[in-house]
Design a protein around this motif. Sequence first.
Motif, PDB file in Angstrom:
ATOM      1  N   ARG A   1       1.200  -8.893  -8.727  1.00  0.00           N
ATOM      2  CA  ARG A   1       0.635  -8.861 -10.275  1.00  0.00           C
ATOM      3  C   ARG A   1      -0.623  -9.615 -10.255  1.00  0.00           C
ATOM      4  O   ARG A   1      -1.087 -10.072 -11.436  1.00  0.00           O
ATOM      5  CB  ARG A   1       1.678  -9.565 -11.043  1.00  0.00           C
ATOM      6  CG  ARG A   1       2.846  -8.661 -11.262  1.00  0.00           C
ATOM      7  CD  ARG A   1       3.604  -9.146 -12.315  1.00  0.00           C
ATOM      8  NE  ARG A   1       3.335  -8.960 -13.523  1.00  0.00           N
ATOM      9  CZ  ARG A   1       3.118  -7.639 -14.113  1.00  0.00           C
ATOM     10  NH1 ARG A   1       3.665  -6.511 -13.567  1.00  0.00           N
ATOM     11  NH2 ARG A   1       2.462  -7.493 -15.355  1.00  0.00           N
ATOM     12  N   THR A   2      -1.304  -9.903  -9.307  1.00  0.00           N
ATOM     13  CA  THR A   2      -2.813 -10.403  -9.523  1.00  0.00           C
ATOM     14  C   THR A   2      -3.855  -9.637  -9.938  1.00  0.00           C
ATOM     15  O   THR A   2      -3.831  -8.259  -9.613  1.00  0.00           O
ATOM     16  CB  THR A   2      -3.362 -10.917  -7.980  1.00  0.00           C
ATOM     17  OG1 THR A   2      -2.313 -12.042  -7.453  1.00  0.00           O
ATOM     18  CG2 THR A   2      -4.618 -11.679  -7.812  1.00  0.00           C
ATOM     19  N   GLU A   3      -4.591  -9.909 -10.853  1.00  0.00           N
ATOM     20  CA  GLU A   3      -5.545  -8.992 -11.453  1.00  0.00           C
ATOM     21  C   GLU A   3      -6.878  -9.326 -10.568  1.00  0.00           C
ATOM     22  O   GLU A   3      -7.430 -10.195 -10.355  1.00  0.00           O
ATOM     23  CB  GLU A   3      -6.095  -9.499 -12.908  1.00  0.00           C
ATOM     24  CG  GLU A   3      -4.713  -9.211 -13.656  1.00  0.00           C
ATOM     25  CD  GLU A   3      -5.113  -9.647 -15.312  1.00  0.00           C
ATOM     26  OE1 GLU A   3      -6.031  -9.797 -15.622  1.00  0.00           O
ATOM     27  OE2 GLU A   3      -4.073  -9.196 -16.176  1.00  0.00           O
ATOM     28  N   ILE A   4      -7.470  -8.128 -10.093  1.00  0.00           N
ATOM     29  CA  ILE A   4      -8.610  -7.895  -9.320  1.00  0.00           C
ATOM     30  C   ILE A   4      -9.831  -7.416 -10.113  1.00  0.00           C
ATOM     31  O   ILE A   4      -9.540  -6.465 -10.562  1.00  0.00           O
ATOM     32  CB  ILE A   4      -8.470  -7.139  -8.119  1.00  0.00           C
ATOM     33  CG1 ILE A   4      -7.347  -7.887  -7.229  1.00  0.00           C
ATOM     34  CG2 ILE A   4      -9.833  -7.040  -7.352  1.00  0.00           C
ATOM     35  CD1 ILE A   4      -7.180  -6.942  -5.832  1.00  0.00           C
ATOM     36  N   LEU A   5     -10.789  -8.191 -10.245  1.00  0.00           N
ATOM     37  CA  LEU A   5     -12.098  -7.546 -10.756  1.00  0.00           C
ATOM     38  C   LEU A   5     -13.060  -6.999  -9.753  1.00  0.00           C
ATOM     39  O   LEU A   5     -13.484  -7.747  -8.713  1.00  0.00           O
ATOM     40  CB  LEU A   5     -12.934  -8.435 -11.660  1.00  0.00           C
ATOM     41  CG  LEU A   5     -14.146  -8.114 -12.330  1.00  0.00           C
ATOM     42  CD1 LEU A   5     -13.834  -7.094 -13.402  1.00  0.00           C
ATOM     43  CD2 LEU A   5     -14.886  -9.369 -12.886  1.00  0.00           C
TER      44      LEU A   5
ATOM     45  N   THR B   1     -10.375   6.627 -16.809  1.00  0.00           N
ATOM     46  CA  THR B   1      -9.185   6.398 -15.831  1.00  0.00           C
ATOM     47  C   THR B   1      -8.376   7.252 -15.456  1.00  0.00           C
ATOM     48  O   THR B   1      -7.607   7.288 -14.423  1.00  0.00           O
ATOM     49  CB  THR B   1      -8.431   5.202 -16.579  1.00  0.00           C
ATOM     50  OG1 THR B   1      -7.734   5.754 -17.794  1.00  0.00           O
ATOM     51  CG2 THR B   1      -9.311   4.001 -16.867  1.00  0.00           C
TER      52      THR B   1
ATOM     53  N   LEU C   1      -3.050   0.692  -7.321  1.00  0.00           N
ATOM     54  CA  LEU C   1      -3.108  -0.401  -8.324  1.00  0.00           C
ATOM     55  C   LEU C   1      -3.091   0.299  -9.670  1.00  0.00           C
ATOM     56  O   LEU C   1      -3.695   1.279  -9.769  1.00  0.00           O
ATOM     57  CB  LEU C   1      -4.353  -1.288  -8.065  1.00  0.00           C
ATOM     58  CG  LEU C   1      -4.304  -2.232  -6.814  1.00  0.00           C
ATOM     59  CD1 LEU C   1      -3.960  -1.794  -5.436  1.00  0.00           C
ATOM     60  CD2 LEU C   1      -5.624  -3.113  -6.879  1.00  0.00           C
ATOM     61  N   LYS C   2      -2.437  -0.446 -10.385  1.00  0.00           N
ATOM     62  CA  LYS C   2      -2.522  -0.145 -12.169  1.00  0.00           C
ATOM     63  C   LYS C   2      -3.894  -0.703 -12.645  1.00  0.00           C
ATOM     64  O   LYS C   2      -4.279  -1.725 -12.342  1.00  0.00           O
ATOM     65  CB  LYS C   2      -1.493  -0.884 -12.821  1.00  0.00           C
ATOM     66  CG  LYS C   2      -1.258  -0.606 -14.096  1.00  0.00           C
ATOM     67  CD  LYS C   2      -0.332  -1.317 -14.888  1.00  0.00           C
ATOM     68  CE  LYS C   2      -0.413  -0.827 -16.435  1.00  0.00           C
ATOM     69  NZ  LYS C   2       0.832  -1.635 -17.039  1.00  0.00           N
TER      70      LYS C   2
ATOM     71  N   ILE D   1      -6.338  -1.645 -15.322  1.00  0.00           N
ATOM     72  CA  ILE D   1      -6.305  -2.139 -16.680  1.00  0.00           C
ATOM     73  C   ILE D   1      -7.554  -1.603 -17.672  1.00  0.00           C
ATOM     74  O   ILE D   1      -7.334  -1.400 -18.634  1.00  0.00           O
ATOM     75  CB  ILE D   1      -6.198  -3.565 -16.663  1.00  0.00           C
ATOM     76  CG1 ILE D   1      -4.956  -4.109 -16.004  1.00  0.00           C
ATOM     77  CG2 ILE D   1      -6.208  -4.345 -17.971  1.00  0.00           C
ATOM     78  CD1 ILE D   1      -4.969  -5.720 -15.371  1.00  0.00           C
TER      79      ILE D   1
ATOM     80  N   MET E   1     -11.059  -3.398 -13.492  1.00  0.00           N
ATOM     81  CA  MET E   1     -10.005  -4.414 -13.369  1.00  0.00           C
ATOM     82  C   MET E   1      -8.648  -3.812 -13.081  1.00  0.00           C
ATOM     83  O   MET E   1      -8.084  -2.841 -13.711  1.00  0.00           O
ATOM     84  CB  MET E   1      -9.923  -5.191 -14.850  1.00  0.00           C
ATOM     85  CG  MET E   1      -8.768  -6.231 -14.828  1.00  0.00           C
ATOM     86  SD  MET E   1      -9.258  -7.533 -13.978  1.00  0.00           S
ATOM     87  CE  MET E   1     -10.521  -8.493 -15.061  1.00  0.00           C
ATOM     88  N   ALA E   2      -7.951  -4.170 -12.046  1.00  0.00           N
ATOM     89  CA  ALA E   2      -7.116  -3.742 -11.598  1.00  0.00           C
ATOM     90  C   ALA E   2      -5.762  -4.818 -11.355  1.00  0.00           C
ATOM     91  O   ALA E   2      -6.232  -5.563 -11.154  1.00  0.00           O
ATOM     92  CB  ALA E   2      -7.038  -2.725 -10.468  1.00  0.00           C
ATOM     93  N   LEU E   3      -4.477  -4.058 -11.154  1.00  0.00           N
ATOM     94  CA  LEU E   3      -3.242  -4.913 -10.899  1.00  0.00           C
ATOM     95  C   LEU E   3      -2.921  -4.706  -9.611  1.00  0.00           C
ATOM     96  O   LEU E   3      -2.311  -3.597  -9.465  1.00  0.00           O
ATOM     97  CB  LEU E   3      -2.415  -4.883 -12.175  1.00  0.00           C
ATOM     98  CG  LEU E   3      -1.300  -5.726 -12.248  1.00  0.00           C
ATOM     99  CD1 LEU E   3      -1.787  -7.208 -12.627  1.00  0.00           C
ATOM    100  CD2 LEU E   3      -0.025  -5.482 -13.372  1.00  0.00           C
TER     101      LEU E   3
END
Length: 266
Positions: free
Chosen positions: A49-53, A63, A75-76, A78, A86-88
Motif C-alpha cells: 500500500r505504498t504510493e509510488i510516483l 488508465t 500495481l493499482k 491512482i 501515481m500507483a499503489l
Amino acid sequence: MKQIISLFIACCGVIWLINSGCKKDQAASFDPGAAIIIDSFTPSLGSGRTEILINGHNFTSDTANLKVSIGDHPLKIIGASVNQIMALVPKKCGSGVITVAVGNKQAQSSTSFRYLFTHTVTTLAGNGEPGYVNAKGTDAQFHFTDPVNNWYRSMGIAVDDELNVYVADPGNHCIRKIDSAGNVTTLAGNPNVSGHTDGQGLQAAFSLPYDIALDRAGNLYTADPGNWDIRKITPDGQATTLFFTAVDPWSLAVDPSGQTVYYSSC
C-alpha cells in the motif's frame, strides 16, 4: 502605487504561464511512435500500500490502456498523465524493477523498487504458563520448561500442508497438534505417564519427546532422549518405534520420502 501595479502585472504573467503549461500538458498525449521513458520513481522502498510516483515521458492519462507492475505483480493506478504516474504497491509484492506499459510498448526502470516485508507476531496457542490444557489459543497450556526442569527446552516444531502445527511437549511426555485456528489437541502420548509404549493417541507413552520432523506423507518422527529411540507417528496418532539409538538423540531430520532418518546427540 507604481510598484503595486508592477507586482500585479508580474503575478498575472506567472499565472498565465502556469495556465499555459497546464493546458499544454493536458493537450499532450501518448505518441505510439516514440519510446516510453522512466526517469525516476519515489520512494525507492516501501511495503504494501505504498504510493509510488513515477516520473518519465510518453506515458498516457488513459488508465484503461496503461499498466504498471513490479515483477509479475500489477500495481493499482491512482492517477496518470503523460509525464507522471501515481500507483499503489500491492501486499506481498516483492522487490523488482518497475515496468510501465502502454498498449504493446513498455519501459523498465533502471533501478529496482525494494519491497519491505512487515511481520506481525501473535500468539497462536499457549499463555506462557507451564501446564497441560487442550483448548483454543491462550487457554491452552504446554510444558516446554519450568523453573524446576529448566535444563530442557523443546526444539521440536513442524507444519504440514494443511497448516497444522505440531510441537514436541517434553514436560507433558507427548506430541501436541495445533490447527490453523489455534485449537490444541494431543496427537500422541499421555501427560500423566512417562515411559516407552507404542500405541495410538493417549495409549502411547514417551519420556522426553524433544525434536520432531515431518515427511511429505504427514508422518511425524520424534527423537526421545529419555528412551534413546526414534519414534514414528502417523497422522492419526499411531506411534511405533523405528529403532533404538546408540546415544541419546536430541535432534533429528528426515528426508521427504521418510526413507532415511538422521539424528544427533548434543
